[in-house]
Design a protein around this motif. Structure first.
Motif, short mmCIF file in Angstrom:
data_model
loop_
_atom_site.label_atom_id
_atom_site.label_comp_id
_atom_site.label_asym_id
_atom_site.label_seq_id
_atom_site.Cartn_x
_atom_site.Cartn_y
_atom_site.Cartn_z
N GLN A 6 0.85 -1.18 0.00
CA GLN A 6 0.00 0.00 0.00
C GLN A 6 0.89 1.23 0.00
O GLN A 6 1.94 1.27 0.64
CB GLN A 6 -0.94 0.02 1.20
CG GLN A 6 -2.07 -0.98 1.10
CD GLN A 6 -3.13 -0.75 2.16
OE1 GLN A 6 -2.82 -0.55 3.33
NE2 GLN A 6 -4.39 -0.80 1.76
N ASP A 15 -3.57 0.75 -3.29
CA ASP A 15 -3.11 -0.63 -3.38
C ASP A 15 -2.18 -0.74 -4.58
O ASP A 15 -2.38 -0.07 -5.60
CB ASP A 15 -4.30 -1.58 -3.58
CG ASP A 15 -5.25 -1.58 -2.39
OD1 ASP A 15 -4.82 -1.22 -1.29
OD2 ASP A 15 -6.43 -1.93 -2.59
N ASP A 58 -3.20 0.23 -8.24
CA ASP A 58 -4.59 0.35 -8.64
C ASP A 58 -4.92 1.83 -8.55
O ASP A 58 -4.83 2.42 -7.47
CB ASP A 58 -5.50 -0.45 -7.69
CG ASP A 58 -5.30 -1.95 -7.81
OD1 ASP A 58 -4.90 -2.41 -8.88
OD2 ASP A 58 -5.54 -2.65 -6.81
N SER A 63 -8.54 1.71 -6.32
CA SER A 63 -8.11 1.43 -4.95
C SER A 63 -9.22 1.87 -3.99
O SER A 63 -9.62 3.04 -4.01
CB SER A 63 -6.82 2.20 -4.62
OG SER A 63 -5.68 1.59 -5.18
#
Length: 278
Positions: A6, A15, A58, A63
């Motif tokens: 993260q 993410d 992402d 995310s």
């Protein structure tokens, strides 16, 4: 194998998947619609083996930790800001940027606005945004190819794409994307709010503004069977890159280049990185 991480930023936690040594050459990979970081699995593996520090987030809306509700929050300025915030957290003053589809669009905008931050740009499928905007306005072929965007901007797009076990959403990938990736994308985008966030990229976008020339060394990869991007803007992109430019046209490959032709794309990316070490 890629590792899940993260990345905290002022906008929230992204993410991401990462491969390669932390002190390796920084390469950021941006996915498109309707996909996620996992689309870069093959590229992450190869870049990691090449001693690069490859990171695929992402993106905003994909995310869960960075999923604002307002369409306004998905403007290109915000998406470019995310790229810089992620790079800042990773400690990358300069880095290589790779993008596909919407990720390529963000890559072009980042390269035009912040050339000092990028060592190279690799844009996959989507051409420089200025000739693309021009083609959408004036080229009948590109107008037909881009007509789907109006449907994505409509208020009923989520229901249309997700009904009947996401039949319409699944059709977008054709047969070029591995089934396990398709299942993963559909599962992600079926989560509450996820598909709305992804579609807000389209709802926030408006063709017409110019980003200007790109001075960053650029590799642009386009495929002849891309249903969304015609040859007009693809071939005109050379006129909008003032830095070192390489154009590669893949025959008989669809829009989904990273997953359909990974070995070819991997080779091109590595060649581009090796040609621009500084």
């Amino acid at each position: 194998m890629a590792e899940y991480i993260q990345i905290p930023t002022p906008a929230g936690k992204f993410d991401a998947l990462t491969a390669g040594p932390d002190d390796g050459r920084g390469v950021l990979l941006l996915h498109g619609f309707p996909e996620a970081a996992v689309q870069w699995s093959e590229q992450l593996s190869v870049l990691g083996d090449a001693e690069c520090h490859a990171v695929a987030p992402d993106q905003r809306g994909y995310s869960p930790g960075v999923r604002p509700e307002q369409v306004f929050d998905y403007r290109m300025e915000e998406l470019v800001g995310d790229v810089l915030a992620i790079a800042d957290h990773l400690g990358w003053q300069r880095f290589d940027l790779v993008g596909h589809d919407w990720g390529a669009a963000v890559g072009w905008a980042t390269a035009a606005a912040h050339p000092e931050r990028l060592r190279t740009l690799t844009a996959v499928s989507v051409p420089h945004l200025d000739p693309l905007s021009e083609a959408v306005r004036t080229d009948e072929d590109q107008q037909q190819r881009s007509a789907y965007m109006q449907g994505f901007r409509s208020s009923g797009a989520e229901r249309t794409l997700l009904s009947d076990d996401a039949r319409r959403l699944r059709q977008i990938y054709g047969r070029a994307v591995p089934q396990h990736h398709v299942d993963d994308y559909v599962q992600r985008l079926s989560e509450p709010g996820a598909l709305t966030a992804a579609l807000n990229w389209y709802r926030a976008s408006r063709f017409g503004g110019r980003i200007g020339p790109v001075a960053v060394p650029t590799l642009y990869v386009w495929s002849t069977e891309d249903v969304a991007i015609g040859s007009t803007a693809a071939l005109a992109t050379a006129e909008h890159v003032t830095g070192d430019y390489r154009f590669e046209m893949l025959e008989d490959v669809s829009h989904w280049i990273p997953e359909e032709a990974p070995e070819t794309l991997n080779r091109l990316i590595l060649e581009h990185l090796l040609a621009h070490q500084d």
